[in-house]
Design a protein around this motif. Structure first.
Motif, PDB file in Angstrom:
ATOM      1  N   VAL A  13      25.035  44.569  29.813  1.00  0.00           N
ATOM      2  CA  VAL A  13      25.852  43.395  30.127  1.00  0.00           C
ATOM      3  C   VAL A  13      27.132  43.876  30.812  1.00  0.00           C
ATOM      4  N   ASN A  14      27.612  43.082  31.750  1.00  0.00           N
ATOM      5  CA  ASN A  14      28.806  43.445  32.508  1.00  0.00           C
ATOM      6  C   ASN A  14      30.057  43.293  31.644  1.00  0.00           C
ATOM      7  N   ILE A  15      30.637  44.410  31.227  1.00  0.00           N
ATOM      8  CA  ILE A  15      31.807  44.353  30.349  1.00  0.00           C
ATOM      9  C   ILE A  15      33.110  44.207  31.132  1.00  0.00           C
ATOM     10  N   ALA A  16      33.034  44.198  32.453  1.00  0.00           N
ATOM     11  CA  ALA A  16      34.248  43.996  33.259  1.00  0.00           C
ATOM     12  C   ALA A  16      34.484  42.518  33.548  1.00  0.00           C
ATOM     13  N   LEU A  17      33.520  41.671  33.190  1.00  0.00           N
ATOM     14  CA  LEU A  17      33.602  40.246  33.506  1.00  0.00           C
ATOM     15  C   LEU A  17      34.915  39.644  32.999  1.00  0.00           C
ATOM     16  N   ASP A  73      34.846  37.922  38.669  1.00  0.00           N
ATOM     17  CA  ASP A  73      34.669  36.506  38.320  1.00  0.00           C
ATOM     18  C   ASP A  73      33.217  36.152  38.017  1.00  0.00           C
ATOM     19  N   GLY A  74      32.344  37.145  38.027  1.00  0.00           N
ATOM     20  CA  GLY A  74      30.944  36.904  37.678  1.00  0.00           C
ATOM     21  C   GLY A  74      30.104  36.441  38.858  1.00  0.00           C
ATOM     22  N   ASP A  83      32.116  33.494  49.689  1.00  0.00           N
ATOM     23  CA  ASP A  83      32.018  33.869  48.285  1.00  0.00           C
ATOM     24  C   ASP A  83      33.322  34.456  47.784  1.00  0.00           C
ATOM     25  N   THR A  84      33.213  35.144  46.685  1.00  0.00           N
ATOM     26  CA  THR A  84      34.412  35.548  45.964  1.00  0.00           C
ATOM     27  C   THR A  84      34.581  37.054  46.043  1.00  0.00           C
ATOM     28  N   CYS A  85      35.214  37.502  47.098  1.00  0.00           N
ATOM     29  CA  CYS A  85      35.421  38.928  47.319  1.00  0.00           C
ATOM     30  C   CYS A  85      36.919  39.232  47.448  1.00  0.00           C
ATOM     31  N   VAL A 118      32.543  43.818  40.911  1.00  0.00           N
ATOM     32  CA  VAL A 118      32.410  45.135  40.289  1.00  0.00           C
ATOM     33  C   VAL A 118      31.895  44.909  38.874  1.00  0.00           C
ATOM     34  N   GLU A 119      30.733  45.465  38.585  1.00  0.00           N
ATOM     35  CA  GLU A 119      30.144  45.307  37.257  1.00  0.00           C
ATOM     36  C   GLU A 119      30.158  46.660  36.550  1.00  0.00           C
ATOM     37  N   VAL A 120      30.448  46.620  35.261  1.00  0.00           N
ATOM     38  CA  VAL A 120      30.571  47.848  34.475  1.00  0.00           C
ATOM     39  C   VAL A 120      29.698  47.724  33.237  1.00  0.00           C
TER      40      VAL A 120
END
Ligand SMILES: [Ca+2]
Ligand SMILES: [Ca+2]
Length: 338
Positions: A20-24, A45-46, A55-57, A173-175
């Motif tokens: 799961v993305n913990i940076a969300l 922002d997911g 989009d959201t960049c 960015v997903e972590v």
């Protein structure tokens, strides 16, 4: 209620296991923001959409000589991987990038970078994502993504098909990772949790809990057989065959045993004994007495070692206690990020 808790545990377990993305929605910063629109929070922002204009960049300023973006995960985290979603309109700018992990704010003096990954001068294809696996034992609170070298020909918009603004653009960015803790003085580590075995006794289970909480811990929650084995082995090595309170108590119905960690409630068989599916370690008929609502580990004999007993929460004799800090309980106060 019970179903809810079970699904919560499964979610947490599945989350850590499957990334799961913990940076969300975590706290972010970047060195500059183009026109104040392409803000740093857009990368957490997911929304992994990669259409740059819709989009959201994020996008740093074109004049930024040292473009970088930072996310703070709150508490110390063992970081497994970082995934960067690259805009479709990146014009090859996702190159000359490094990803570093820091235990302290990278903008403050003394911060030490632990490299997680890098992109060389070969750009990542526009509109794709790329996952970087950090070296094992990468532990930190901050992740910074920065450009290592800037495109020299910033004037050459039309030359070599290069965009004149060599900025840092990130659509998401997903972590992945899991909480990491270090044990305070007086605690020992086992399987990622910290334990303290008291050297003085207290008069009640409540006093024991207070004493643990005063150390930033709580009474021990024995989540499984392996943890129970570890604790009983430690107790066997301590002098005096003393009795020790744990974080298990009975509700007012006189029947239901609950761990103090609400996420661990399914770990105890209701009504005592070891005949349920769930994990417990009651000695004989222990656990059944409706009036004895606190659990303590007591020495049985040399052969049996320690077992669980139900006792009065104020048992009339001083009792030792075991405290625990686990990555999930008690909840660690979220540290200030920036
Ligand atoms: Ca986004
Ligand atoms: Ca535990």
């Amino acid at each position: 209620m019970k179903l809810y808790c079970i699904s919560l545990i499964l979610l947490v377990a599945v989350g850590y296991a499957f990334g799961v993305n913990i940076a969300l929605n975590a706290d972010t910063q970047q060195s500059s923001t183009l026109r104040g629109i392409y803000t740093s929070d857009r990368a957490v922002d997911g929304d992994t959409g990669k259409m740059f204009f819709h989009d959201t960049c994020t996008h740093t300023n074109c004049h930024d000589k040292d473009p970088h973006w930072t996310v703070c995960l709150g508490n110390m985290t063992s970081i497994s991987s970082v995934t960067i979603h690259n805009p479709d309109y990146a014009r090859g700018r996702l190159r000359n990038i490094r990803i570093d992990v820091f235990q302290t704010n990278p903008s403050q003096p003394g911060a030490v970078a632990m490299p997680c990954g890098s992109v060389t001068s070969t750009p990542v294809t526009d509109g794709t994502e790329m996952t970087f696996t950090c070296p094992s034992n990468t532990v930190g609170r901050y992740i910074r993504i920065s450009k290592t070298t800037m495109e020299k020909s910033q004037r050459g918009w039309h030359q070599h098909h290069q965009y004149m603004c060599d900025a840092l653009l990130l659509c998401e960015v997903e972590v992945t990772g899991k909480p990491s803790i270090t044990c305070p003085t007086g605690f020992m580590m086992n399987r990622g949790s910290c334990y303290h075995f008291s050297t003085v006794g207290v008069n009640s289970w409540f006093e024991a809990r207070d004493a643990c909480q005063a150390m930033g811990a709580d009474l021990v929650v024995i989540n499984d057989q392996m943890e129970n084995n570890f604790i009983e082995m430690q107790l066997a090595g301590l002098p005096g065959n003393m009795d020790y309170f744990a974080g298990l108590h009975k509700l007012n119905d006189g029947v239901t045993w609950m761990w103090i960690d609400p996420n661990a409630m399914m770990g105890v068989s209701v009504g005592g004994n070891n005949n349920g599916m769930a994990f417990s370690d009651w000695r004989g008929n222990q656990g059944l007495n409706p009036n004895q609502r606190c659990m303590r580990l007591q020495f049985v004999n040399m052969q049996m070692g320690y077992s669980w007993f139900n006792v009065d929460c104020t048992p009339g004799m001083r009792t030792q206690y075991i405290c625990e800090i686990s990555p999930t309980y008690p909840m660690q106060p979220r540290q200030k990020c920036f």
